[in-house]
Write a protein that holds these residues in place. Structure first.
Motif, PDB file in Angstrom:
ATOM      1  N   LYS A 414       0.826  -1.203   0.000  1.00 13.46           N
ATOM      2  CA  LYS A 414       0.000   0.000   0.000  1.00 13.46           C
ATOM      3  C   LYS A 414       0.862   1.255   0.000  1.00 13.46           C
ATOM      4  CE  LYS A 414      -3.853   2.214   2.422  1.00 13.46           C
ATOM      5  NZ  LYS A 414      -4.801   2.125   3.556  1.00 13.46           N
ATOM      6  N   ILE A 415       1.977   1.211   0.717  1.00 13.68           N
ATOM      7  CA  ILE A 415       2.898   2.359   0.733  1.00 13.68           C
ATOM      8  C   ILE A 415       3.449   2.614  -0.666  1.00 13.68           C
ATOM      9  CG2 ILE A 415       5.142   3.144   1.589  1.00 13.68           C
ATOM     10  CD1 ILE A 415       4.471   1.753   4.233  1.00 13.68           C
ATOM     11  N   ALA A 416       3.811   1.526  -1.366  1.00 14.00           N
ATOM     12  CA  ALA A 416       4.331   1.675  -2.729  1.00 14.00           C
ATOM     13  C   ALA A 416       3.270   2.269  -3.651  1.00 14.00           C
ATOM     14  CB  ALA A 416       4.800   0.324  -3.250  1.00 14.00           C
ATOM     15  N   THR A 417       2.043   1.803  -3.533  1.00  9.08           N
ATOM     16  CA  THR A 417       0.967   2.296  -4.385  1.00  9.08           C
ATOM     17  C   THR A 417       0.648   3.759  -4.089  1.00  9.08           C
ATOM     18  OG1 THR A 417       0.034   0.060  -4.437  1.00  9.08           O
ATOM     19  CG2 THR A 417      -1.399   1.845  -5.128  1.00  9.08           C
ATOM     20  N   ALA A 418       0.835   4.199  -2.827  1.00  6.72           N
ATOM     21  CA  ALA A 418       0.512   5.572  -2.436  1.00  6.72           C
ATOM     22  C   ALA A 418       1.479   6.586  -3.019  1.00  6.72           C
ATOM     23  CB  ALA A 418       0.501   5.679  -0.913  1.00  6.72           C
ATOM     24  N   GLY A 419       2.673   6.141  -3.460  1.00  9.37           N
ATOM     25  CA  GLY A 419       3.589   7.084  -4.096  1.00  9.37           C
ATOM     26  C   GLY A 419       4.991   7.123  -3.539  1.00  9.37           C
ATOM     27  N   ILE A 420       5.378   6.119  -2.760  1.00 11.90           N
ATOM     28  CA  ILE A 420       6.761   6.020  -2.288  1.00 11.90           C
ATOM     29  C   ILE A 420       7.423   4.865  -3.026  1.00 11.90           C
ATOM     30  CG2 ILE A 420       8.285   5.600  -0.325  1.00 11.90           C
ATOM     31  CD1 ILE A 420       6.252   6.839   1.500  1.00 11.90           C
ATOM     32  N   ALA A 421       8.366   5.179  -3.887  1.00 10.73           N
ATOM     33  CA  ALA A 421       9.094   4.162  -4.646  1.00 10.73           C
ATOM     34  C   ALA A 421      10.500   4.039  -4.084  1.00 10.73           C
ATOM     35  CB  ALA A 421       9.146   4.516  -6.126  1.00 10.73           C
ATOM     36  N   ARG A 422      11.052   2.832  -4.158  1.00 13.23           N
ATOM     37  CA  ARG A 422      12.335   2.585  -3.513  1.00 13.23           C
ATOM     38  C   ARG A 422      13.293   1.811  -4.404  1.00 13.23           C
ATOM     39  NH1 ARG A 422      12.509  -1.980   1.009  1.00 13.23           N
ATOM     40  NH2 ARG A 422      14.685  -1.723   0.462  1.00 13.23           N
ATOM     41  N   THR A 423      14.582   1.902  -4.059  1.00 11.01           N
ATOM     42  CA  THR A 423      15.593   0.989  -4.575  1.00 11.01           C
ATOM     43  C   THR A 423      16.162   0.223  -3.396  1.00 11.01           C
ATOM     44  OG1 THR A 423      17.399   2.580  -4.369  1.00 11.01           O
ATOM     45  CG2 THR A 423      16.156   2.601  -6.436  1.00 11.01           C
ATOM     46  N   PHE A 424      17.099  -0.683  -3.673  1.00  9.43           N
ATOM     47  CA  PHE A 424      17.617  -1.569  -2.631  1.00  9.43           C
ATOM     48  C   PHE A 424      19.128  -1.410  -2.483  1.00  9.43           C
ATOM     49  CE2 PHE A 424      13.667  -3.349  -4.052  1.00  9.43           C
ATOM     50  CZ  PHE A 424      13.075  -3.850  -2.905  1.00  9.43           C
ATOM     51  N   GLN A 425      19.593  -1.646  -1.264  1.00  7.97           N
ATOM     52  CA  GLN A 425      21.036  -1.586  -1.006  1.00  7.97           C
ATOM     53  C   GLN A 425      21.764  -2.618  -1.864  1.00  7.97           C
ATOM     54  OE1 GLN A 425      22.105  -2.206   3.081  1.00  7.97           O
ATOM     55  NE2 GLN A 425      24.297  -2.146   2.699  1.00  7.97           N
ATOM     56  N   HIS A 426      21.239  -3.822  -1.900  1.00  9.24           N
ATOM     57  CA  HIS A 426      21.746  -4.862  -2.791  1.00  9.24           C
ATOM     58  C   HIS A 426      20.764  -4.944  -3.959  1.00  9.24           C
ATOM     59  CE1 HIS A 426      24.596  -5.962   0.315  1.00  9.24           C
ATOM     60  NE2 HIS A 426      23.592  -6.061   1.175  1.00  9.24           N
ATOM     61  N   VAL A 427      21.241  -4.635  -5.136  1.00 10.91           N
ATOM     62  CA  VAL A 427      20.375  -4.462  -6.303  1.00 10.91           C
ATOM     63  C   VAL A 427      19.444  -5.654  -6.473  1.00 10.91           C
ATOM     64  CG1 VAL A 427      20.329  -4.193  -8.798  1.00 10.91           C
ATOM     65  CG2 VAL A 427      22.053  -3.011  -7.462  1.00 10.91           C
ATOM     66  N   LYS A 428      18.148  -5.359  -6.653  1.00 10.61           N
ATOM     67  CA  LYS A 428      17.147  -6.408  -6.872  1.00 10.61           C
ATOM     68  C   LYS A 428      16.494  -6.176  -8.228  1.00 10.61           C
ATOM     69  CE  LYS A 428      16.105  -7.243  -1.983  1.00 10.61           C
ATOM     70  NZ  LYS A 428      16.753  -8.551  -1.940  1.00 10.61           N
ATOM     71  N   LEU A 429      17.024  -6.871  -9.227  1.00 13.16           N
ATOM     72  CA  LEU A 429      16.483  -6.843 -10.570  1.00 13.16           C
ATOM     73  C   LEU A 429      16.195  -8.271 -11.004  1.00 13.16           C
ATOM     74  CD1 LEU A 429      19.062  -4.368 -12.162  1.00 13.16           C
ATOM     75  CD2 LEU A 429      16.699  -3.812 -11.526  1.00 13.16           C
ATOM     76  N   ARG A 430      15.522  -8.433 -12.111  1.00 15.93           N
ATOM     77  CA  ARG A 430      15.369  -9.756 -12.714  1.00 15.93           C
ATOM     78  C   ARG A 430      16.394  -9.836 -13.840  1.00 15.93           C
ATOM     79  NH1 ARG A 430      15.220 -12.564 -10.182  1.00 15.93           N
ATOM     80  NH2 ARG A 430      14.358 -14.263 -11.406  1.00 15.93           N
ATOM     81  N   PRO A 431      17.543 -10.466 -13.591  1.00 18.65           N
ATOM     82  CA  PRO A 431      18.655 -10.420 -14.551  1.00 18.65           C
ATOM     83  C   PRO A 431      18.324 -11.046 -15.896  1.00 18.65           C
ATOM     84  CG  PRO A 431      19.083 -11.999 -12.774  1.00 18.65           C
ATOM     85  CD  PRO A 431      17.885 -11.218 -12.366  1.00 18.65           C
ATOM     86  N   GLY A 432      17.392 -12.008 -15.932  1.00 17.38           N
ATOM     87  CA  GLY A 432      17.051 -12.642 -17.193  1.00 17.38           C
ATOM     88  C   GLY A 432      16.020 -11.881 -18.009  1.00 17.38           C
ATOM     89  N   MET A 433      15.471 -10.812 -17.456  1.00 22.59           N
ATOM     90  CA  MET A 433      14.511  -9.983 -18.174  1.00 22.59           C
ATOM     91  C   MET A 433      15.234  -8.790 -18.789  1.00 22.59           C
ATOM     92  SD  MET A 433      11.353 -10.163 -15.401  1.00 22.59           S
ATOM     93  CE  MET A 433      10.374  -8.883 -16.183  1.00 22.59           C
ATOM     94  N   THR A 434      14.649  -8.219 -19.822  1.00 21.08           N
ATOM     95  CA  THR A 434      15.263  -7.062 -20.463  1.00 21.08           C
ATOM     96  C   THR A 434      15.155  -5.831 -19.564  1.00 21.08           C
ATOM     97  OG1 THR A 434      13.220  -6.387 -21.555  1.00 21.08           O
ATOM     98  CG2 THR A 434      14.644  -7.954 -22.736  1.00 21.08           C
ATOM     99  N   LEU A 435      15.951  -4.815 -19.895  1.00 23.09           N
ATOM    100  CA  LEU A 435      15.837  -3.555 -19.170  1.00 23.09           C
ATOM    101  C   LEU A 435      14.417  -3.012 -19.284  1.00 23.09           C
ATOM    102  CD1 LEU A 435      18.997  -3.813 -19.546  1.00 23.09           C
ATOM    103  CD2 LEU A 435      19.025  -1.317 -19.701  1.00 23.09           C
TER     104      LEU A 435
END
Length: 591
Positions: A414-435
Motif C-alpha cells: 500500500k505504501i508503494a501504491t501511495a507514491g513512495i518508490a524505492r531501490t535496494f542496497q543490494h540491487v534487486k532486478l530480474r537479470p534474465g529480463m530485459t531492461l
C-alpha cells in the motif's frame, strides 16, 4: 533472418507437421502424440508454476485426476453431456486448488513441495476409496466426445481437439506472460521485498498461478478421460506428477514451447525404455525410474534451462530484436504537491529487536522538491529506518505520516501504491529480463489490466502507454539505447540506475534510495550524483539513505545524521561536515 521471423518459421513448420501427422503416421504414433499433447498441458501449467513463479508441485497428476474423475462421474454415472463435464471438471479443479493454495502457499522453502506430495497422495487415495468413483476399479464406459455431430471416439479424431486445445492454451499463456500480470509472475523469483515494493500482492499472484496451473491439469484430465473412456486411480499418483515436472524441466522451465518439447522427449523416452528394458531385466519398471532419475540429474547439472533455454541462448547470441515502437502517449501522471509541501513526517520512531533498540525516538521531515540524506556510520540504524518508512518493518512506537495520511500501519504494497518508490542496497532486478521489462514492472500500480484481459490480449492500448513510459524512464537515466539488453549484462553502476528507472516508472511522489553509491567506483558515483541532480531539477523529491558522507555532501539540501539508532543532528551539508559530534561518530574523534 531476425529471431522473431525464425520463430514464426519454425512454428509454421511445426504446425503443418502436426496438422498432417494423422494422415502420414501409424495409429500407434497418433496415440503417442495424443499423450504428448495431454502431458504438455500439465507441463504448461508447471512452466508457469515452477519455471516462472518458483513454486514446485508434486501434485499435478492428482489435480489432473480431479478433472478426469469429475467428468467421468458426471457423464458415465449421471448421464450428463461431456461438455457439461468440462465445466464441472474445470470448476471443481479450480475450487480444490484454491482451497489447497490458500492453505499451503504461505509455506516457504522445502515445506511447500512436501505439502504438495502430502495432498497429492491424499487425493490419490481418495480416488480409490470413494464408492461412487468405483474404488480401485475406476469408472468405465465414459462417453466419447462429439462436436457438431461428429464423433471424436477414435484417437485420430480426438487428436485435433487435444492439439487445438493445447495451441489455444499456449496462446493464452503467452499473452498472459506478455502482460502486466505476466511481468509480475516473471518477477516472483526476485523475492518478496522487491515484489511488494512494486505494489504487487504477492499472495494473490501466487494463488492465481497455482489455480491456473491446476485448471490446465484439470483440462488435461478431461481430455484424458474422454480419450481413454476409462479411468482408475493409478495414472494420478505421485510418480506421474514427477514425470510431468520432468517434462517441464527437460523442455525448458521458462519456455511455453518447452512444455511441448519436454512432453515429446519424455513420452518418447518412456516408450523407448518400455520397449527396451523388459529385454534387459525383469524389473523394467524400476530400471525406468533409474533411467529418468539419471536424466533429471544430468539436466540439473548441465542444462538447467532445458532444451528451449539452451536454444534460446544460442539464437539470442546470433540475432538481435528491434526496440518496440509504441504510441507517444504515456500513462497518466499523478499530481505532485507544490514545492516545500511536507511529504513525509516521522515522529518518535522506535524499533526494537528483542532487547536491541535499532531506532530510538527519531523524528524528521522531508518536503517536496528537495534531496534529503539520512547518513551515519555502519550500524547507525539507517537501513532499519529505511525499512520502517517503506513498510518492510513495523515500528515498535512512533508515527509515520505521508501527504497528511497516517501510514504507520500500512503494508509495504500500500505504501508503494501511495507514491513512495524505492531501490535496494543490494540491487534487486530480474537479470534474465530485459531492461524494458524490468522498468515496466514499475508501472504495475499505474495500470489496471488483469489476468483475463492480458490472456485475451485486450490490454494492448494500456501496454503501449506503459511501454512509452518505461522507454521514457530509461532515456531519463541514460539507458535508453540498451532497452532490449538483459539486465544481468549491465555493470553495477548501470544496474543501480536501472533500479532508479524502475522506481521512477511508478510515478512516485517520493523516491527513496537505499545506499545507491554502495560498491560504486569514483566515476560511477559522479555519474549517479549527476543523474540525481537532474531528477531533482525535474521535480523529483528524493530521500537517500547513505553512509558515504563524501557522496552526499555536494548533492543534498539537508542531512540527517544517525548514530547508534538515535538522531545525532540535522542541518545543511556544510554544518554537518563541520560538526565535531559528526566527526567523532565517523572518525572516532575530532579532526
Amino acid at each position: 533472418m531476425s529471431a522473431p521471423s525464425l520463430e514464426k518459421a519454425l512454428l509454421g513448420i511445426a504446425g503443418v507437421g502436426l496438422l498432417t501427422a494423422p494422415l502420414l503416421v501409424a495409429p500407434f504414433t497418433v496415440t503417442l502424440l495424443n499423450y504428448m499433447g495431454i502431458g504438455a498441458l500439465v507441463a504448461l501449467g508447471l512452466v508457469l508454476l515452477t519455471g516462472f513463479a518458483g513454486l514446485t508441485s508434486f501434485g499435478q497428476a492428482a489435480l489432473m485426476g480431479i478433472g478426469a474423475y469429475a467428468t467421468a462421474w458426471l457423464t458415465a454415472r449421471m448421464g450428463a453431456s461431456p461438455w457439461l463435464g468440462l465445466l464441472f471438471a474445470l470448476g471443481l479443479t479450480a475450487l480444490v486448488a484454491a482451497f489447497l493454495g490458500a492453505v499451503t502457499l504461505r509455506l516457504g522453502g522445502h515445506f511447500l513441495p512436501l505439502s504438495t506430495i502430502a495432498w497429492g497422495i491424499a487425493i490419490y487415495f481418495l480416488f480409490g476409496n470413494i464408492p461412487g468413483l468405483g474404488y480401485h476399479d475406476g469408472i468405465q464406459q465414459i462417453p466419447p466426445l462429439t462436436l457438431a455431430g461428429l464423433s471424436l471416439a477414435s484417437n485420430s479424431a480426438i487428436y485435433y481437439l487435444i492439439w487445438g486445445t493445447l495451441a489455444a492454451a499456449m496462446w493464452l499463456v503467452a499473452n498472459l506472460l506478455d502482460s502486466r500480470e505476466g511481468r509480475a509472475i516473471r518477477s516472483l523469483r526476485g523475492g518478496a521485498a522487491m515484489i511488494a515494493s512494486l505494489g504487487v500482492d504477492l499472495f494473490r499472484i501466487r494463488l492465481a498461478i497455482f489455480v491456473l496451473a491446476a485448471v490446465l491439469a484439470g483440462l488435461s484430465g478431461w481430455l484424458y478421460a474422454h480419450m481413454n473412456r476409462y479411468i482408475s486411480p493409478s495414472p494420478f499418483e505421485v510418480r506421474p506428477s514427477i514425470d510431468y515436472l520432468l517434462m517441464a524441466m527437460v523442455g525448458g522451465p521458462a519456455s511455453i514451447y518447452g512444455a511441448v518439447v519436454g512432453a515429446a522427449i519424455v513420452t518418447l523416452l518412456k516408450n523407448f525404455f518400455q520397449g527396451l528394458l523388459p529385454h534387459l531385466s525383469s524389473n523394467a519398471g524400476q530400471l525406468e525410474i533409474v533411467a529418468f532419475s539419471i536424466l533429471l540429474i544430468l539436466i540439473l547439472q548441465h542444462a538447467r534451462g532445458g532444451v528451449m533455454g539452451t536454444l534460446r541462448r544460442w539464437v539470442s547470441s546470433r540475432w538481435s530484436a528491434a526496440c518496440p515502437q509504441a504510441s507517444k502517449k504515456g500513462l497518466p501522471r499523478r499530481p505532485l504537491p507544490a514545492l516545500g509541501t511536507p511529504l513525509l513526517r516521522v515522529d518518535g520512531a522506535v524499533r526494537r529487536f528483542g532487547g536491541l533498540i535499532a531506532v530510538n525516538n527519531v523524528s524528521f521531515e522531508v518536503k517536496a522538491g528537495e534531496i534529503v540524506a539520512l547518513i551515519g556510520p555502519n550500524g547507525a540504524g539507517k537501513s532499519t529506518m529505511f525499512n520502517l518508512i517503506t513498510g518492510v518493518l513495523s515500528p515498535s512506537a512512533g508515527k509515520f505520516t505521508f501527504l497528511g495520511k497516517d501510514m504507520t500501519s500500512w503494508p509495504q504494497r500500500k505504501i508503494a501504491t501511495a507514491g513512495i518508490a524505492r531501490t535496494f542496497q543490494h540491487v534487486k532486478l530480474r537479470p534474465g529480463m530485459t531492461l524494458l521489462d524490468n522498468v515496466l514492472l514499475g508501472t504495475y500500480p499505474r495500470t489496471q489490466a488483469g489476468f483475463a484481459r492480458g490472456a485475451m490480449r485486450l490490454d494492448r492500448a494500456e501496454e503501449a502507454q506503459a511501454t512509452v513510459e518505461a522507454l521514457r524512464q530509461l532515456d531519463r537515466v541514460g539507458l535508453g539505447d540498451k532497452a532490449l539488453d538483459q539486465a544481468g549484462s549491465l555493470p553495477l553502476g548501470s544496474q543501480r540506475m536501472l533500479e532508479v528507472a524502475r522506481a521512477l516508472a511508478a510515478d512516485p511522489v517520493l523516491l527513496v534510495l537505499d545506499e545507491p553509491a554502495a560498491g560504486l567506483r569514483h566515476g560511477e558515483k559522479e555519474a549517479l550524483a549527476h543523474q540525481l541532480r537532474q531528477l531533482k531539477s525535474e521535480g523529483v523529491t528524493i530521500l537517500i539513505v547513505e553512509h558515504d558522507m563524501d557522496f552526499v555532501m555536494g548533492l543534498v539540501d539537508r542531512i540527517i545524521v544517525m548514530d547508534f539508532g538515535a538522531k545525532l543532528m540535522e542541518g545543511l551539508p556544510a554544518d554537518v561536515r563541520a560538526s565535531p559530534i559528526v566527526q567523532e561518530a565517523y572518525l572516532g574523534g575530532v579532526t
